[in-house]
Design an enzyme around this catalytic site. Structure first.
Site, PDB file in Angstrom:
ATOM      1  N   ILE A  38       0.836  -1.209   0.000  1.00 44.32           N
ATOM      2  CA  ILE A  38       0.000   0.000   0.000  1.00 44.32           C
ATOM      3  C   ILE A  38       0.869   1.255   0.000  1.00 44.32           C
ATOM      4  CG2 ILE A  38      -1.596   1.372   1.417  1.00 44.32           C
ATOM      5  CD1 ILE A  38      -3.054  -1.182   2.123  1.00 44.32           C
ATOM      6  N   ASP A  85      14.427   0.401  11.602  1.00 42.98           N
ATOM      7  CA  ASP A  85      13.296  -0.087  12.385  1.00 42.98           C
ATOM      8  C   ASP A  85      12.674   1.113  13.098  1.00 42.98           C
ATOM      9  OD1 ASP A  85      11.643  -1.210  14.418  1.00 42.98           O
ATOM     10  OD2 ASP A  85      12.804  -3.072  14.316  1.00 42.98           O
ATOM     11  N   LYS A 145       8.175  12.565  15.612  1.00 43.09           N
ATOM     12  CA  LYS A 145       9.171  13.328  16.373  1.00 43.09           C
ATOM     13  C   LYS A 145      10.409  13.609  15.532  1.00 43.09           C
ATOM     14  CE  LYS A 145      10.034  13.640  20.607  1.00 43.09           C
ATOM     15  NZ  LYS A 145      10.110  14.762  21.570  1.00 43.09           N
ATOM     16  N   SER A 162      -4.050   4.049   8.756  1.00 38.79           N
ATOM     17  CA  SER A 162      -4.709   3.332   9.842  1.00 38.79           C
ATOM     18  C   SER A 162      -5.558   2.197   9.250  1.00 38.79           C
ATOM     19  CB  SER A 162      -5.533   4.325  10.667  1.00 38.79           C
ATOM     20  OG  SER A 162      -6.062   3.708  11.808  1.00 38.79           O
ATOM     21  N   LYS A 180      -4.081   0.639  16.185  1.00 39.21           N
ATOM     22  CA  LYS A 180      -4.666   1.571  15.210  1.00 39.21           C
ATOM     23  C   LYS A 180      -5.541   2.617  15.916  1.00 39.21           C
ATOM     24  CE  LYS A 180      -3.093  -0.414  11.367  1.00 39.21           C
ATOM     25  NZ  LYS A 180      -1.997   0.199  10.600  1.00 39.21           N
TER      26      LYS A 180
HETATM   27  C1  HXC Z   1       1.316 -15.113  17.916  1.00 31.49           C
HETATM   28  C2  HXC Z   1       3.327 -14.080  17.370  1.00 31.49           C
HETATM   29  C3  HXC Z   1       3.100 -14.323  15.998  1.00 31.49           C
HETATM   30  C4  HXC Z   1       1.886 -15.008  15.616  1.00 31.49           C
HETATM   31  C5  HXC Z   1       4.995 -13.253  16.228  1.00 31.49           C
HETATM   32  N1  HXC Z   1       4.499 -13.436  17.454  1.00 31.49           N
HETATM   33  N2  HXC Z   1       4.160 -13.788  15.312  1.00 31.49           N
HETATM   34  N3  HXC Z   1       2.444 -14.471  18.317  1.00 31.49           N
HETATM   35  N4  HXC Z   1       1.032 -15.381  16.607  1.00 31.49           N
HETATM   36  N5  HXC Z   1       1.618 -15.293  14.350  1.00 31.49           N
HETATM   37  C6  HXC Z   1       5.105 -13.062  18.719  1.00 31.49           C
HETATM   38  C7  HXC Z   1       6.427 -13.751  18.956  1.00 31.49           C
HETATM   39  O1  HXC Z   1       6.248 -15.069  19.415  1.00 31.49           O
HETATM   40  C8  HXC Z   1       7.053 -12.854  20.024  1.00 31.49           C
HETATM   41  O2  HXC Z   1       6.506 -13.103  21.285  1.00 31.49           O
HETATM   42  C9  HXC Z   1       6.596 -11.485  19.615  1.00 31.49           C
HETATM   43  O3  HXC Z   1       5.453 -11.670  18.747  1.00 31.49           O
HETATM   44  C10 HXC Z   1       7.645 -10.728  18.849  1.00 31.49           C
HETATM   45  O4  HXC Z   1       8.084 -11.547  17.770  1.00 31.49           O
HETATM   46  P1  HXC Z   1       9.451 -11.228  16.996  1.00 31.49           P
HETATM   47  O5  HXC Z   1       9.536 -12.144  15.849  1.00 31.49           O
HETATM   48  O6  HXC Z   1      10.586 -11.170  17.935  1.00 31.49           O
HETATM   49  O7  HXC Z   1       9.183  -9.719  16.589  1.00 31.49           O
HETATM   50  P2  HXC Z   1       9.568  -8.898  15.333  1.00 31.49           P
HETATM   51  O8  HXC Z   1      10.473  -9.677  14.421  1.00 31.49           O
HETATM   52  O9  HXC Z   1      10.107  -7.623  15.836  1.00 31.49           O
HETATM   53  O10 HXC Z   1       8.154  -8.653  14.607  1.00 31.49           O
HETATM   54  C11 HXC Z   1       7.324  -9.743  14.254  1.00 31.49           C
HETATM   55  C12 HXC Z   1       6.141  -9.270  13.403  1.00 31.49           C
HETATM   56  C13 HXC Z   1       6.724  -8.594  12.157  1.00 31.49           C
HETATM   57  C14 HXC Z   1       5.299  -8.250  14.194  1.00 31.49           C
HETATM   58  C15 HXC Z   1       5.264 -10.447  13.034  1.00 31.49           C
HETATM   59  O11 HXC Z   1       7.628  -9.445  11.523  1.00 31.49           O
HETATM   60  C16 HXC Z   1       5.628  -8.226  11.171  1.00 31.49           C
HETATM   61  O12 HXC Z   1       4.777  -7.407  11.426  1.00 31.49           O
HETATM   62  N6  HXC Z   1       5.658  -8.804   9.997  1.00 31.49           N
HETATM   63  C17 HXC Z   1       4.560  -8.510   9.037  1.00 31.49           C
HETATM   64  C18 HXC Z   1       4.710  -7.129   8.429  1.00 31.49           C
HETATM   65  C19 HXC Z   1       3.493  -6.824   7.580  1.00 31.49           C
HETATM   66  O13 HXC Z   1       3.044  -7.633   6.815  1.00 31.49           O
HETATM   67  N7  HXC Z   1       2.992  -5.609   7.701  1.00 31.49           N
HETATM   68  C20 HXC Z   1       1.826  -5.181   6.899  1.00 31.49           C
HETATM   69  C21 HXC Z   1       0.669  -5.177   7.806  1.00 31.49           C
HETATM   70  S1  HXC Z   1      -0.843  -5.020   6.876  1.00 31.49           S
HETATM   71  P3  HXC Z   1       7.257 -14.002  22.405  1.00 31.49           P
HETATM   72  O14 HXC Z   1       6.359 -13.991  23.601  1.00 31.49           O
HETATM   73  O15 HXC Z   1       7.426 -15.371  21.802  1.00 31.49           O
HETATM   74  O16 HXC Z   1       8.583 -13.324  22.664  1.00 31.49           O
HETATM   75  C22 HXC Z   1      -1.947  -4.447   7.957  1.00 31.49           C
HETATM   76  C23 HXC Z   1      -3.328  -4.208   7.389  1.00 31.49           C
HETATM   77  C24 HXC Z   1      -4.368  -5.008   8.099  1.00 31.49           C
HETATM   78  O17 HXC Z   1      -1.685  -4.224   9.062  1.00 31.49           O
HETATM   79  C25 HXC Z   1      -4.615  -6.352   7.461  1.00 31.49           C
HETATM   80  C26 HXC Z   1      -5.756  -7.108   8.086  1.00 31.49           C
HETATM   81  C27 HXC Z   1      -5.426  -8.570   8.360  1.00 31.49           C
END
Ligand code: HXC
Length: 305
Positions: A38, A85, A145, A162, A180
């Site tokens: 997006i 990041d 910021k 959002s 959000k």
């Molecule tokens: C449960 C999860 C998980 C999952 C990660 N965690 N994935 N818990 N289910 N599927 C947990 C981990 O176990 C860990 O907790 C904690 O989250 C942090 O994980 P890390 O891998 O250390 O964090 P990090 O690498 O910093 O970030 C992980 C992430 C990121 C948040 C998943 O890689 C990410 O956001 N990737 C996707 C990016 C993306 O596609 N963005 C676009 C969004 S679209 P513990 O307790 O084990 O330490 C959008 C629009 C809405 O938002 C769409 C509607 C569906």
């Protein structure tokens, strides 16, 4: 055309033909999450209309590649990709300084970096919830910021990307919905606080957008249910999902001179989707009345429901 289905506009179209070609000449956009589907679409549209850009993503190589792809949209366009990041406030300050060194200014800020995964509350650890809050909400704050001194110089414009699902609440998205909602409150507050400096702050809230990572993830396990494929108007009054170019159009509008008096709003780009979601009558309406839906609905069947 039979039934309520409306075909997608061509994804080859970057934006509506409504916009003049060079409206953003001399402007610079800074965008976090800029390598995602997006936000890269938003930036690509702005660059095609004359802007230069800096995009920020967590994976440096990928972000640089996306920047190079965006730059192809207009000869002479400068688009820089940074690996950063948004949870790291100091790193953001350094990236903003480098942007200004290379591009001279920042006029437009898009806060689009978002973490997301589907999870039940039961399956969420404290750290998982915090991770999404840190990327989405704290990351947006850090970005504002870092850019604020530059935005004050240019009387800049801010857009937060959002969503709509926190208006009603959404299963498997409690963490993202909470983040959000925080972003919305942040934007509304900045609109009031920064308005006197000439800075506007607004939200673009996309609904379901086709061909994005979020949608792919959402439908990965189930696919799009057959009845929604046949009759998308069950969920959306316009009978289809949105496109990246339609989010880009809203972005162009808010950053253009036409958007100069708009401050503190949420511009929802969802075809009217979320307005349908909280009423049984609204949910049933397409099933009952739209062409191709069930005929001769017997209201008697609702008795006692
Ligand atoms: C449960 C999860 C998980 C999952 C990660 N965690 N994935 N818990 N289910 N599927 C947990 C981990 O176990 C860990 O907790 C904690 O989250 C942090 O994980 P890390 O891998 O250390 O964090 P990090 O690498 O910093 O970030 C992980 C992430 C990121 C948040 C998943 O890689 C990410 O956001 N990737 C996707 C990016 C993306 O596609 N963005 C676009 C969004 S679209 P513990 O307790 O084990 O330490 C959008 C629009 C809405 O938002 C769409 C509607 C569906």
């Amino acid at each position: 055309m039979s039934g309520p289905f409306v075909p997608f506009p061509s994804e080859n179209e970057l934006y509506s033909k409504a916009w003049a070609k060079d409206i953003f000449k001399g402007k610079v956009v800074f965008c976090t999450g800029g390598a995602g589907t997006i936000c890269s679409g938003q930036v690509r549209a702005l660059v095609s209309l004359g802007a230069d850009a800096a995009i920020v993503g967590r994976r440096e190589g990928n972000t640089r590649n996306v920047a190079a792809e965006i730059a192809k949209v207009r000869p002479g366009a400068k688009v820089i990709g940074f690996g950063c990041d948004v949870r790291d406030a100091d790193a953001l300050v350094a990236v903003v300084a480098e942007t200004v060194k290379q591009l001279g200014r920042i006029d437009f800020l898009i806060c689009g970096a978002a973490g997301n995964f589907l999870s039940t509350v039961e399956g969420l650890s404290t750290n998982a919830f915090k991770t999404v809050m840190d990327i989405d909400l704290l990351g947006s704050f850090n970005t504002v910021k870092a850019c604020l001194p530059e935005l004050q110089k240019t009387k800049g414009r801010v857009i937060f990307v959002s969503a709509t699902f926190h208006y009603t609440g959404a299963a498997l998205q409690s963490h993202v919905a909470a983040a959000k909602a925080g972003i919305d409150a942040l934007s509304h507050s900045l609109a009031i606080e920064l308005g006197p400096s000439g800075i506007t702050s607004n939200i673009i809230a996309p609904g379901a957008i086709a061909n994005t990572e979020g949608m792919d993830r959402l439908t990965a396990r189930t696919g799009v249910p057959e009845d929604l494929q046949k009759n998308p108007a069950r969920l959306n009054p316009l009978g289809r999902w949105g496109t990246v170019s339609e989010v880009a159009d809203a972005t162009i509008f808010l950053f253009s001179d036409a958007g100069r008096y708009i401050n503190g709003v949420s511009l929802v780009v969802d075809g009217g989707n979320w307005r349908t979601s909280n009423s049984l009558a609204n949910f049933l309406y397409p099933t009952i009345f739209l062409p191709g839906a069930g005929k001769n609905f017997d209201f008697g069947t609702l008795k006692g429901a």
